[in-house]
Design an enzyme around this catalytic site. Structure first.
Site, PDB file in Angstrom:
ATOM      1  N   ASP A  13       0.838  -1.205   0.000  1.00  0.00           N
ATOM      2  CA  ASP A  13       0.000   0.000   0.000  1.00  0.00           C
ATOM      3  C   ASP A  13       0.871   1.253   0.000  1.00  0.00           C
ATOM      4  OD1 ASP A  13      -1.956   1.950   0.424  1.00  0.00           O
ATOM      5  OD2 ASP A  13      -3.058   0.716   1.851  1.00  0.00           O
ATOM      6  N   HIS A  15      -0.539   4.524   0.169  1.00  0.00           N
ATOM      7  CA  HIS A  15      -1.355   5.669   0.589  1.00  0.00           C
ATOM      8  C   HIS A  15      -0.688   6.377   1.766  1.00  0.00           C
ATOM      9  CE1 HIS A  15      -4.351   3.252  -1.602  1.00  0.00           C
ATOM     10  NE2 HIS A  15      -4.872   4.434  -1.897  1.00  0.00           N
TER      11      HIS A  15
END
Length: 148
Positions: A13, A15
């Site tokens: 990920d 983000h």
């Protein structure tokens, strides 16, 4: 007494916005934050927790694959003899329809608290203060402001 927390985004990920906001809010609340950034492995969380004698480990995931990314996570923490409160938050499961089921799944994995992606940072910080038994004086509370 300052409490140290490890913060990062697990797995593949990338983000970063959420943990940046959370890092700023945690620091404003008086925590010493070690931010691992994005695409952090379980090993990086465990190594940072051990190296910094962390009281808490906060795992973030927004891309929906936290179940796979966190498999065996608490066993690694136990193997490293780390005694830390663990939190996870974000969009934790692809097609997450019923967050109560998601929360139950991650609690069974060993996380002390589980938050969805809509959780306000202040809510998580208040929970962390309670879990770490942090009490501040009235004058300290008046001097704390959080701007994110």
């Amino acid at each position: 007494m300052t409490k140290t927390v490890i913060l990062g985004v697990i797995g593949s990920d990338a983000h970063v916005v959420g943990i940046t906001i959370l890092e700023q809010a945690l620091e404003a609340a008086g925590f010493d934050v070690v931010n691992l950034g994005v695409q952090s492995s379980q090993e990086e969380f465990v190594e940072a927790a051990a190296a910094n004698d962390a009281e808490a480990v906060l795992v973030s995931s927004l891309y929906g694959h936290a179940k796979q990314d966190c498999e065996g996570f608490h066993q690694r923490i136990a193997d490293a003899d780390i005694d830390a409160t663990t939190y996870i938050g974000g969009n934790l499961a692809v097609g997450q329809d019923d967050f109560d089921e998601t929360r139950s799944f991650f609690r069974q994995m060993g996380f002390n608290r589980v938050f969805d992606s809509e959780t306000d940072p202040e809510e998580a910080i208040e929970a962390l203060k309670a879990d770490l038994d942090m009490h501040s004086t009235e004058s300290e509370q008046e001097g704390q402001t959080v701007s994110v």
